[in-house]
Design a protein around this motif. Sequence first.
Motif, mmCIF file in Angstrom:
data_model
loop_
_atom_site.group_PDB
_atom_site.id
_atom_site.type_symbol
_atom_site.label_atom_id
_atom_site.label_comp_id
_atom_site.label_asym_id
_atom_site.label_seq_id
_atom_site.Cartn_x
_atom_site.Cartn_y
_atom_site.Cartn_z
ATOM 1 N N LYS A 1 -15.655 12.274 -4.554
ATOM 2 C CA LYS A 1 -16.632 13.442 -4.342
ATOM 3 C C LYS A 1 -16.849 13.922 -2.715
ATOM 4 C CE LYS A 1 -20.049 16.423 -6.395
ATOM 5 N NZ LYS A 1 -20.892 17.301 -4.842
ATOM 6 N N SER A 2 -16.568 14.892 -2.029
ATOM 7 C CA SER A 2 -17.352 15.417 -0.425
ATOM 8 C C SER A 2 -17.815 16.452 -0.614
ATOM 9 C CB SER A 2 -16.068 15.650 0.396
ATOM 10 O OG SER A 2 -16.645 15.344 1.416
ATOM 11 N N TYR A 3 -19.180 16.970 -0.930
ATOM 12 C CA TYR A 3 -19.481 17.904 -1.110
ATOM 13 C C TYR A 3 -18.850 18.715 -2.529
ATOM 14 C CZ TYR A 3 -20.866 17.411 4.262
ATOM 15 O OH TYR A 3 -20.955 16.836 5.220
ATOM 16 N N ASP A 4 -18.365 19.735 -1.931
ATOM 17 C CA ASP A 4 -18.231 20.545 -3.648
ATOM 18 C C ASP A 4 -16.577 20.088 -3.464
ATOM 19 O OD1 ASP A 4 -16.475 21.874 -1.506
ATOM 20 O OD2 ASP A 4 -17.230 23.847 -2.535
ATOM 21 N N LYS A 5 -15.835 19.622 -3.591
ATOM 22 C CA LYS A 5 -14.569 18.804 -3.993
ATOM 23 C C LYS A 5 -14.700 17.818 -4.090
ATOM 24 C CE LYS A 5 -11.229 19.579 -0.811
ATOM 25 N NZ LYS A 5 -10.274 19.911 0.236
ATOM 26 N N LEU B 1 -11.613 14.983 -5.934
ATOM 27 C CA LEU B 1 -10.240 13.633 -5.728
ATOM 28 C C LEU B 1 -10.141 13.039 -7.105
ATOM 29 C CD1 LEU B 1 -9.381 13.935 -1.862
ATOM 30 C CD2 LEU B 1 -8.979 16.122 -3.576
ATOM 31 N N GLU C 1 -1.560 15.282 -3.259
ATOM 32 C CA GLU C 1 -2.471 15.408 -1.679
ATOM 33 C C GLU C 1 -1.647 14.624 -0.578
ATOM 34 O OE1 GLU C 1 -3.459 18.316 -0.963
ATOM 35 O OE2 GLU C 1 -4.130 18.800 -2.980
ATOM 36 N N ASP D 1 -6.158 16.959 -6.095
ATOM 37 C CA ASP D 1 -7.726 17.577 -5.705
ATOM 38 C C ASP D 1 -7.581 18.460 -6.873
ATOM 39 O OD1 ASP D 1 -10.094 19.534 -5.454
ATOM 40 O OD2 ASP D 1 -9.021 19.944 -3.073
ATOM 41 N N THR E 1 -10.612 20.574 -7.947
ATOM 42 C CA THR E 1 -12.018 20.947 -7.526
ATOM 43 C C THR E 1 -11.812 22.187 -8.517
ATOM 44 O OG1 THR E 1 -12.187 20.073 -5.448
ATOM 45 C CG2 THR E 1 -13.647 21.843 -5.645
ATOM 46 N N ASN E 2 -10.783 22.913 -8.644
ATOM 47 C CA ASN E 2 -10.526 24.167 -9.213
ATOM 48 C C ASN E 2 -10.527 23.901 -11.254
ATOM 49 O OD1 ASN E 2 -10.791 25.861 -6.515
ATOM 50 N ND2 ASN E 2 -8.672 25.720 -6.835
ATOM 51 N N LYS F 1 -14.571 24.592 -11.181
ATOM 52 C CA LYS F 1 -15.282 25.132 -10.658
ATOM 53 C C LYS F 1 -15.046 26.942 -11.015
ATOM 54 C CE LYS F 1 -16.885 25.465 -6.271
ATOM 55 N NZ LYS F 1 -16.935 25.712 -5.059
ATOM 56 N N TYR G 1 -21.727 25.515 -9.296
ATOM 57 C CA TYR G 1 -20.954 23.854 -8.767
ATOM 58 C C TYR G 1 -20.997 22.742 -9.152
ATOM 59 C CZ TYR G 1 -25.845 23.097 -9.465
ATOM 60 O OH TYR G 1 -27.786 22.251 -9.447
#
Length: 330
Positions: A5-9, A11, A96, A108, A110-111, A114, A142
């Motif tokens: 996890k990096s900020y709002d991403k 993997l 990725e 990834d 994330t979506n 989110k 978030y």
Amino acid sequence: FKVHKSYDKILYEIPKAELGKDMLCVTRLVQTPPDYSGFTASGSKVGEQVVRWERVQNKIMLRKIQYRNVADSSSSIFKSVEANNLAPIIAAFKIEAQPEDSTAYVVDVTNLFKQDVKAISGVPGFSRSQFQVRRLDGNRSYIKSVKSFPINVEVRQVMTFEAGRPPSEANTGSITLMVGQSMLKLPEDRMQPRIADERVGWFTLTQTDFSLDQQKAATKTYLRRWRLDPKDPAAYARGELVEPVKPIIYYLDPGTPEPVRSALLEGASWWNQAYESAGFKNAFQVKMLPKDADPMDVRYNVIQWVHRSTRGWSYGASVRDPRTGEIIKG
């Protein structure tokens, strides 16, 4: 899975060995607004489905698998059942990267968490109608956290929806929820299912088996039950009391007040009288949740105390293997 996890991403590092295996995706409400629902509180399960990760060309697909219509893979009708029950694809992810040892794929996701993905939404259809939910506001939503455990991955989402009739704070025109997404690996050594008997009240699951030798497809109903295997099968067969390989252990929420806490700890031991009638001793236990334990870890069955201003009630919600009826987590 290894998760990053990096900020709002977010993997996921998905091992190749886990592709094509059955996993259970469970959606829960972790935090709710006031007056959200009379029978829905924090911890309530709002979705449950079997999924598989599969590689297709240069992508990883997340596919929903059903076990309502089944057939023996060796039967002549199996291909027909398979052809008429194509599993839908919930999401697709570009590969990725691959680690240096090439034993996993990095995607990834994330979506998936989110966006308002209907298959895993914390707001089911009846709630959308009740509160007149219009859309998810991405600016006010978030990913709060992601954790990986030995057999499950947990994601927490804070989701804000525009709504015409929110349950509280009507002047905001919004509903904010914290939703938990659990993805857990189902047992590869499937438990032997047990046919339900309508003379005994029990939670069940139903499958339609097209490969049985009958004029029409037959419906099978299985019990939802814990897997209790005797440590000493020979002694168990002789009718002696034996301990199970893995006892049923529930952990009590440390926030449970007295005298409820002591009553639950004492009362839980009474269940052992029933299990002794079935040949097991020390089969059911309740303990305080250890300080270093995380209730998000699927290996812990948790009795959760919920503080509410409305009427008091309790219910038991279990996560079960839809293939066999085995209870995985209580």
